[in-house]
Design an enzyme around this catalytic site. Structure first.
Site, PDB file in Angstrom:
ATOM      1  N   CYS A 179      -5.642   7.560   4.890  1.00 33.36           N
ATOM      2  CA  CYS A 179      -7.102   7.653   5.074  1.00 33.36           C
ATOM      3  C   CYS A 179      -7.435   8.347   6.404  1.00 33.36           C
ATOM      4  O   CYS A 179      -7.282   9.555   6.516  1.00 33.36           O
ATOM      5  CB  CYS A 179      -7.721   6.265   4.979  1.00 33.36           C
ATOM      6  SG  CYS A 179      -9.515   6.277   4.834  1.00 33.36           S
ATOM      7  N   HIS A 230      -5.591   3.666   0.131  1.00 35.81           N
ATOM      8  CA  HIS A 230      -4.919   2.720   1.022  1.00 35.81           C
ATOM      9  C   HIS A 230      -3.785   1.969   0.319  1.00 35.81           C
ATOM     10  O   HIS A 230      -4.037   0.924  -0.276  1.00 35.81           O
ATOM     11  CB  HIS A 230      -5.932   1.684   1.526  1.00 35.81           C
ATOM     12  CG  HIS A 230      -6.848   2.195   2.587  1.00 35.81           C
ATOM     13  ND1 HIS A 230      -6.588   2.042   3.926  1.00 35.81           N
ATOM     14  CD2 HIS A 230      -8.029   2.858   2.509  1.00 35.81           C
ATOM     15  CE1 HIS A 230      -7.572   2.583   4.632  1.00 35.81           C
ATOM     16  NE2 HIS A 230      -8.457   3.086   3.794  1.00 35.81           N
ATOM     17  N   GLU A 272      -1.549   0.072   1.618  1.00 40.00           N
ATOM     18  CA  GLU A 272      -1.323  -1.259   2.218  1.00 40.00           C
ATOM     19  C   GLU A 272      -2.277  -2.306   1.661  1.00 40.00           C
ATOM     20  O   GLU A 272      -2.078  -3.494   1.854  1.00 40.00           O
ATOM     21  CB  GLU A 272      -1.417  -1.176   3.745  1.00 40.00           C
ATOM     22  CG  GLU A 272      -2.824  -1.148   4.330  1.00 40.00           C
ATOM     23  CD  GLU A 272      -3.539   0.183   4.155  1.00 40.00           C
ATOM     24  OE1 GLU A 272      -2.946   1.112   3.557  1.00 40.00           O
ATOM     25  OE2 GLU A 272      -4.701   0.295   4.597  1.00 40.00           O
TER      26      GLU A 272
END
Lengths: 85, 264
Positions: B93, B222, B224
Site C-alpha cells: 500500500c 494488504h 498482513e
C-alpha cells in the site's frame, strides 16, 4: 549568494480524471453557480538561496521532479523572482 | 535471521506484518526510518525489507513522497545494493507508493525519477473493502505458492491507488512479466476498469508490480490483514473448511522460504 522567491503550481495532468475537482464542481453547482471544468491543484511558495553561477530554473525544475510533482501524473509550472534583503 | 519492517510517522499494520512473518518461521522487527537515516542500524543486518502501509508523514505532497525523499537522501544506493544482492523488498500500500516514488519499481534504471504513478482514486473516495485479485505472474520471490491466474481475496484501504503509466511503459511491464496482480471479478474474469471491482481506476486493472528480477514487489492490497482465517470476511463459516491461513499468509511464506533457501 543570490536570493529568489519561488512559486510552484502542481496539477493532475489534463487527460486524468480529477475526482476532487468533480466534487467541487458539483458542490458549486449545488450553490447555484454555473461552473465547468473545475480542477484542484496545489501551490507551494518558498525562498531559495543559490550561488551566483547556478541556474535557478534548472534547480527549481529539479525540486519539482524530485519531490513536488510526479511527472508521470502531474504537470507543474513555476515562477521565480530575484529579491534583495 | 531478521526481516526489517521499517516505520515512519503514520505507518499502520507494521505489527500485523511482523506477526505474519513470525508465523512463517522467521523473525522480524520494526525499526523507525530515523534510526536507519542516522546510521545506528545497518540495512545489511537484515535479509529482507518490508515497507508497510499507512499514511506516512500525513500523505503530505502526495502519498509516499516524503518518505521516499527521506530514504532517497541517504539510503538509495544501499537499497539498490540490497536489491541487487537478491534480498526481497516488499511494499504494501503506502510502501508500494514509496517504491514507485523512489524509482525502485519498475526498477529499470538508476534514475530515481518515477516512471509510473499512483494517483488519487477515480471514485474520489477512500476505498476500504475486500477485493478480488488475479495472479498474473508467479516467477518471483513472493508468489511461488500460487499458480498463474489463481484468484486471491485481500483487503484494500487507500485513496491514492490509481496505477498510471504510459503505453510504452505498460508494454514493457507486460513483456517482462512484471505485472504481479490485476483486480478481477469474483469469477476471475478481468475487471476491465469496472467499478467497484477495479476500486481505483488503475490502468489495465493493475494492483501490483515487480522489478524484473522478481525480488521487489509493490501491491496496493494488504496481505498482513489476511494472514489468519479469523481475519477473513468468510469467518466464522470458514471454520468448517479447516484452512487456517488466508491468502496474505502465502505471500509472506513464499518470501520467508526464499530467504531460508538462499541466505541460510
Amino acid at each position: 549568494m543570490v536570493k529568489y522567491k519561488v512559486k510552484v503550481e502542481v496539477w493532475l495532468k489534463d487527460n486524468l480524471v480529477d475526482a476532487e475537482g468533480k466534487m467541487v464542481e458539483e458542490s458549486l453547482k449545488d450553490l447555484g453557480y454555473n461552473v465547468q471544468s473545475v480542477r484542484v491543484g496545489k501551490s507551494y511558495s518558498f525562498n531559495l538561496d543559490l550561488s551566483n553561477d547556478s541556474l535557478v530554473e534548472k534547480v527549481v525544475d529539479e525540486i519539482c521532479r524530485r519531490l513536488l510533482a510526479n511527472p508521470v501524473k502531474d504537470k507543474y509550472f513555476f515562477k521565480v523572482m530575484r529579491y534583495e534583503e | 535471521m531478521n526481516i526489517l519492517v521499517i516505520r515512519a510517522p503514520g505507518t499502520n499494520c507494521d505489527v500485523e506484518t511482523v506477526r505474519g512473518i513470525k508465523e512463517c518461521g522467521l523473525n522480524a522487527i520494526t525499526v523507525h526510518t530515523d534510526k536507519l537515516l542516522e546510521g545506528s542500524i545497518d540495512l545489511f543486518e537484515f535479509y529482507a525489507l518490508v515497507i508497510p502501509g499507512g499514511f506516512s508523514y500525513g500523505d503530505s505532497v502526495r502519498a509516499g513522497a516524503i518518505w521516499a525523499a527521506k530514504l532517497n537522501s541517504k539510503l538509495l544506493n544501499s537499497l539498490r545494493d540490497f536489491i541487487d544482492d537478491g534480498r526481497p523488498v516488499l511494499g504494501i500500500c503506502n510502501g508500494f507508493q514509496v517504491l514507485v516514488e523512489l524509482g525502485l519499481l519498475p526498477g529499470w534504471n538508476d534514475n530515481s525519477t518515477p516512471s509510473v504513478a499512483l494517483a488519487p482514486n477515480i471514485s474520489g473516495k477512500f476505498e476500504c473493502r475486500w477485493i478480488n485479485l488475479r495472479v498474473a505472474n508467479v516467477n518471483n520471490v513472493f508468489l511461488r505458492y500460487f499458480s498463474k491466474n489463481s484468484i486471491l481475496r485481500l483487503p484494500i484501504a487507500h485513496s491514492e491507488g490509481r496505477f498510471i503509466a504510459s503505453k510504452n511503459i505498460l508494454s514493457i511491464l507486460e513483456k517482462n512479466g512484471q505485472i504481479a496482480f490485476k483486480y478481477c471479478l469474483p469469477n476471475g474474469k478481468p475487471a476491465d476498469m469496472l467499478y467497484p471491482f477495479n476500486p481505483n481506476g488503475s490502468i489495465m486493472d493493475i494492483a501490483g508490480i515487480m522489478n524484473p528480477a522478481g525480488n521487489v514487489l509493490g501491491l496496493m492490497p494488504h496481505p498482513e490483514r489476511a494472514v489468519y482465517f479469523w481475519q477473513l470476511p468468510t469467518f466464522p463459516s470458514n471454520i468448517a473448511a479447516k484452512t487456517y491461513f488466508g491468502d496474505g499468509y502465502w505471500i509472506f511464506k513464499s518470501m520467508c522460504d526464499y530467504i531460508i533457501e538462499h541466505f541460510q
